[in-house]
Design a protein around this motif. Structure first.
Motif, PDB file in Angstrom:
ATOM      1  N   CYS A   1     -17.392   3.384   3.425  1.00 47.51           N
ATOM      2  CA  CYS A   1     -16.679   2.495   4.349  1.00 47.51           C
ATOM      3  C   CYS A   1     -15.846   1.465   3.595  1.00 47.51           C
ATOM      4  N   PHE A   2     -16.382   0.950   2.514  1.00 48.02           N
ATOM      5  CA  PHE A   2     -15.645  -0.035   1.721  1.00 48.02           C
ATOM      6  C   PHE A   2     -14.375   0.587   1.120  1.00 48.02           C
TER       7      PHE A   2
ATOM      8  N   ALA B   1      -8.476   1.303   1.183  1.00 49.85           N
ATOM      9  CA  ALA B   1      -7.304   2.178   1.228  1.00 49.85           C
ATOM     10  C   ALA B   1      -6.355   1.793   2.360  1.00 49.85           C
ATOM     11  N   VAL B   2      -6.942   1.419   3.514  1.00 53.01           N
ATOM     12  CA  VAL B   2      -6.098   0.995   4.644  1.00 53.01           C
ATOM     13  C   VAL B   2      -5.351  -0.280   4.304  1.00 53.01           C
TER      14      VAL B   2
ATOM     15  N   CYS C   1      -2.451   0.581   1.921  1.00 59.62           N
ATOM     16  CA  CYS C   1      -1.353   1.413   2.485  1.00 59.62           C
ATOM     17  C   CYS C   1      -0.594   0.710   3.604  1.00 59.62           C
ATOM     18  N   THR C   2      -1.256  -0.247   4.285  1.00 57.31           N
ATOM     19  CA  THR C   2      -0.610  -0.883   5.439  1.00 57.31           C
ATOM     20  C   THR C   2       0.705  -1.567   5.085  1.00 57.31           C
ATOM     21  N   PRO C   3       0.802  -2.348   3.998  1.00 59.57           N
ATOM     22  CA  PRO C   3       2.104  -2.990   3.689  1.00 59.57           C
ATOM     23  C   PRO C   3       3.239  -1.978   3.499  1.00 59.57           C
ATOM     24  N   HIS C   4       2.945  -0.861   2.853  1.00 52.94           N
ATOM     25  CA  HIS C   4       3.995   0.134   2.644  1.00 52.94           C
ATOM     26  C   HIS C   4       4.446   0.774   3.971  1.00 52.94           C
TER      27      HIS C   4
END
Length: 435
Positions: free
Chosen positions: A9-10, A15-16, A19-22
């Protein structure tokens, strides 16, 4: 196992976050914009406000006399209720429509010497302004016109209702033109056409500003056909609808006048199997050496100043040239030529790209076309045969009557002879040799 689940989970959350800014950057957003959009109470500037229901005014008290005008006042006529689908047009729309038909009086007025059948008059060129691709909205029916609607036409008819026979005739013309003008009608589907049927010549002249002998006219920008009802309704409708269907393929380019009028006259003659007398008369003049050079004819875009005989010759040449290109050449070559003309290719280059050598000049097309006309004339296929005048029956002189004589007595019938009977002798016993 719990340690591995927490670790997974960590890693997933990490990873989220990475990846979110990109992902947001690819949509032109930032994390701050997303947070403000999710948690801010201030409404967005581009948000569409929800419609607020309007408060209806209280209904007026019922009038006991309302709806009983005919009973209360039988001396007046009550107008029919307004249609719920009636469309109100602003004065600006009316002004645009009047401007649309204001130039129709500048069309060639090559009137014949006498008002004969419309088929014997020189056609009137279609109204084709340079901005015909920008269609205008149809005007509502004028006073005194009744309406009907089909899949292909909106019909206005003066004074009388639109019958099923009129709809059938127009649909038949539409179906035949869709087939005869293939592939032009397959590439560009014709628009719905407004057909205005006039019962009188005066109303036709007053509305269209066209001469009464023309019988019919068309407007490419408004997709409208105007026609006077009568015996020439079918051929004139074929002529004008060909303008709207065939010329519509070239939009936004305006097709050359010779090609537009030549195709319209060709389809009119092809549909009715009958040539106007001025066509045969002008074909004989061309064969005898009187014709307009094709360089001049193909560049003509205004024939309003032509005298009647020159207008007849010009129309006949346009018809004959289209007839040659359609029937002496292949239909694929004619479609290629039309496509090149639509692309605004000069005519001599369009001829070469469509037909190849030696058609690299308009003068070459002229020589080949004239040679083909001479061959057809020598073979007796150029001009429609004239019906032979019926000679008055000559009465043969009756033979002189001979003096009557007494009738001879009929000969007496002779009795028939009985057929001769053949006598057969009885067989006699003949002794046979014994062994």
């Amino acid at each position: 196992m719990d340690i591995f689940k927490k670790l997974a989970c960590f890693v997933l959350i990490l990873a989220v976050l990475l990846c979110t800014p990109h992902v947001l950057r690819s949509f032109g957003l930032t994390a701050k914009d997303v947070v403000n959009a999710l948690f801010s109470e201030k409404p967005r500037e581009d948000a569409i406000p929800l419609p607020v229901p309007e408060k209806k005014a209280p209904a007026p008290a019922a009038d006991p006399n309302r709806g009983h005008a005919r009973e209360n006042r039988p001396d007046i006529s009550v107008p029919p209720p307004a249609s719920a689908s009636a469309v109100e047009y602003s004065p600006e729309d009316e002004k645009k429509f009047n401007e649309m038909i204001s130039g129709l009086e500048h069309v060639a007025l090559n009137a014949p010497k006498s008002e004969g059948a419309a088929l014997e008059a020189v056609p009137v060129p279609a109204y084709r302004p340079t901005d015909s691709a920008h269609k205008v909205r149809w005007s509502p029916p004028p006073p005194g016109f009744l309406t009907a609607d089909t899949f292909n036409y909106l019909i206005y008819r003066e004074k009388n209702p639109v019958t099923e026979n009129i709809k059938t005739v127009l649909d038949t013309i539409h179906g035949n033109l869709m087939l005869d003008l293939t592939p032009f009608t397959l590439v560009i589907k014709p628009n719905k056409i407004l057909v205005m049927l006039f019962g009188e010549k005066d109303s036709y002249m007053g509305f269209t500003k066209r001469p009464a002998w023309s019988g019919a006219s068309s407007d490419l920008r408004a997709d409208t056909m105007y026609v006077i009802e009568g015996n020439s309704f079918y051929p004139l409708s074929v002529h004008e609808l060909t303008h709207l269907y065939f010329d519509g393929y070239f939009l936004p380019t305006i097709s050359p006048l010779w090609l537009s009028e030549g195709m319209a006259v060709y389809m009119q003659i092809y549909a009715t199997k009958q040539k106007p007398s001025w066509v045969d008369r002008s074909l004989l003049r061309i064969v005898q050496g009187t014709y307009i050079p094709l360089e001049e004819m193909t560049q003509t875009e205004d024939i309003s100043n032509f005298p009647n005989d020159k207008a007849e010759l010009w129309y006949t040449q346009a018809y004959s040239l289209v007839d040659y290109l359609l029937n002496s050449r292949t239909r694929d070559e004619f479609y290629k030529l039309s496509t090149e003309i639509k692309a605004k290719t000069p005519l001599h280059q369009a001829l070469y790209r469509a037909f190849g050598m030696p058609f690299n000049k308009v003068s070459v097309l002229e020589n080949v076309w004239l040679h083909d006309l001479q061959k057809a004339y020598q073979a007796g296929k150029l001009v429609s045969p004239k019906p032979e005048p019926q000679k008055p029956a000559v009465k043969k002189p009756e033979p002189a009557k001979q003096p009557q004589t007494a009738p001879k007595p009929a000969p007496k019938p002779q009795p028939k002879k009985a057929p001769q009977q053949t006598k057969i002798n009885k067989l006699q016993m003949v002794p046979v040799m014994k062994y």
